[in-house]
Scaffold this motif. Structure first.
Motif, PDB file in Angstrom:
ATOM      1  N   ARG A 108       0.841  -1.194   0.000  1.00  0.00           N
ATOM      2  CA  ARG A 108       0.000   0.000   0.000  1.00  0.00           C
ATOM      3  C   ARG A 108       0.874   1.241   0.000  1.00  0.00           C
ATOM      4  N   ARG A 133       2.635   4.440   1.138  1.00  0.00           N
ATOM      5  CA  ARG A 133       3.060   4.878   2.459  1.00  0.00           C
ATOM      6  C   ARG A 133       3.178   6.398   2.567  1.00  0.00           C
ATOM      7  N   SER A 134       3.122   7.083   1.431  1.00  0.00           N
ATOM      8  CA  SER A 134       3.184   8.553   1.432  1.00  0.00           C
ATOM      9  C   SER A 134       2.569   9.048   0.136  1.00  0.00           C
ATOM     10  N   GLU A 189       6.087   5.488  -2.967  1.00  0.00           N
ATOM     11  CA  GLU A 189       6.572   4.544  -1.958  1.00  0.00           C
ATOM     12  C   GLU A 189       5.433   3.615  -1.552  1.00  0.00           C
ATOM     13  N   LEU A 190       5.646   2.313  -1.754  1.00  0.00           N
ATOM     14  CA  LEU A 190       4.674   1.291  -1.374  1.00  0.00           C
ATOM     15  C   LEU A 190       5.277   0.430  -0.276  1.00  0.00           C
ATOM     16  N   GLY A 191       4.451  -0.055   0.623  1.00  0.00           N
ATOM     17  CA  GLY A 191       5.014  -0.853   1.706  1.00  0.00           C
ATOM     18  C   GLY A 191       4.024  -1.778   2.364  1.00  0.00           C
ATOM     19  N   VAL A 245       9.452  -0.689   3.078  1.00  0.00           N
ATOM     20  CA  VAL A 245       9.004   0.326   2.124  1.00  0.00           C
ATOM     21  C   VAL A 245       9.784   0.143   0.829  1.00  0.00           C
TER      22      VAL A 245
END
Length: 372
Positions: free
Chosen positions: A158, A160-161, A289-291, A296
């Motif tokens: 998902r 993250r920012s 950014e995905l994590g 991340v």
């Protein structure tokens, strides 16, 4: 030959109309032909989906010395009908005669003179601080590129920012090599901020040591916008996180910088090549950014063509092989060699997180199943 920036400051009317159409949600095709492919019919065909229906408009653009007359309008309408297009707009820099206005009302087409064209431009012009010249549009495929992954359980990642969209200047340099029997034509792409070479493409002939990446040369096939900041899809939750990188190469030091980079990339000696043209384009670069868990992963996408420049999740966390899945305990990336499977729930797990049960025939389990 000294290189010059091809910035397109004095745009033709056909290009201005294309900008207006794109800003109002249309896709455009210039120079539409009839079925024979020989006779030029209209200058622009603009198409847009309106709900379940598709709206199509033909544009004819005149920059002649005389006003457009009624006969020209009538011929334009005949061409619209031959192409089976929905409607038409005749654009003229010199305006229209009285019989042209009568014919337009009779046949149901619009007439745009310069004041009318300026009305449309004023309507689409963004705030001054959001205006970026010679900007490439953002591909509609960007969102799917960001969320599509080679990982079998990659949907667990998902954002993250907020995504960061940067309009970064790139200089596209066409140069010719003429040395003895060697003749070649190529494009070298320089990062406009720091001057480093980041892509190349051979158009004709052969040049040793030319290193293409393919990330940027495709941008030359796209139509740039002027004064329009493209928007990302709602799926990416884009807000005001947009920046413009400052151009670090000036026209004064351009030729020296380009010559230096051509020599470094190709090994060609000075005097064996000619710089033909340098075109400045602002290319949208998207960073996301995905994590999952405490991990991340950063993705960098060249957003004009949706080409992936960098993807942290593409390689295994334990080696340099392509990743296949995520460990659902530590959320590290796993290749075929380092992926283990829980014998109870079949979740992928890395060798560090996997635990064994039993003394004789050891059973591999994930920590969650082990604790049950």
């Amino acid at each position: 030959m000294a290189a010059t920036f091809a910035t397109g400051q004095s745009k033709a009317i056909v290009d201005i109309v294309c900008d207006v159409c794109r800003a109002e949600g249309f896709s455009v095709v210039k120079r539409s032909h009839d079925l024979t492919g020989e006779t030029l019919t209209v200058d622009i065909v603009a198409t847009r989906k309106d709900g379940e229906s598709t709206r199509t408009i033909a544009f004819e653009c005149s920059e002649g010395e005389d006003q457009v007359n009624g006969k020209q309008v009538e011929n334009f309408v005949k061409r619209i009908h031959s192409l089976r297009l929905g409607g038409g707009v005749y654009v003229s820099s010199r305006g229209f005669t009285g019989d042209a206005e009568f014919m337009a009302r009779k046949l149901g087409v619009e007439l745009w003179d310069i004041p009318k064209l300026k009305e449309h431009l004023t309507r689409i012009t963004p705030r001054e601080n959001a205006s970026i010249p010679w900007t490439l549009p953002v591909s509609k495929q960007v969102a799917s590129k960001v969320f599509t992954t080679q990982l079998e359980n990659g949907k667990a990642l998902r954002m993250r920012s907020l995504p960061h969209l940067e309009f970064r200047p790139y200089v596209f340099v066409r140069f010719t090599v003429s040395s003895g029997k060697n003749h070649a034509l190529a494009v070298l792409v320089l990062d406009g901020v720091d001057g480093r070479a980041c892509d190349a493409k051979l158009l004709e002939g052969e040049i040793a040591h030319l290193s293409p990446t393919g990330f940027f040369t495709e941008c030359l096939d796209l139509e740039p916008l002027t004064g329009v900041v493209p928007q990302l899809s709602d799926e990416l939750e884009m807000k005001d996180n947009v920046t413009v990188a400052e151009l670090g190469i000036t026209p004064e030091n351009l030729e020296a910088k380009v010559s230096e980079q051509i020599q470094a990339e190709t090994g060609l000696p000075p005097g064996s090549f000619t710089i033909n043209e340098a075109t400045l384009l602002h290319v949208p670069i998207l960073t996301v950014e995905l994590g999952a868990g405490g991990r991340v992963y950063r993705k960098i996408v060249q957003a004009a063509t949706a080409r992936m420049i960098w993807d942290d999740s593409a390689k295994c966390s334990y080696c340099k092989l392509d990743s296949k899945a995520l460990c659902e305990t530590c959320w590290g990336t796993l290749c075929v060699e380092h992926e283990k499977r829980c014998s109870k729930c079949d979740k992928p797990v890395c060798s560090s997180c996997a635990v064994t049960k039993g003394f004789m025939g050891k059973t591999l389990l994930c920590p969650e199943c082990k604790s049950r």
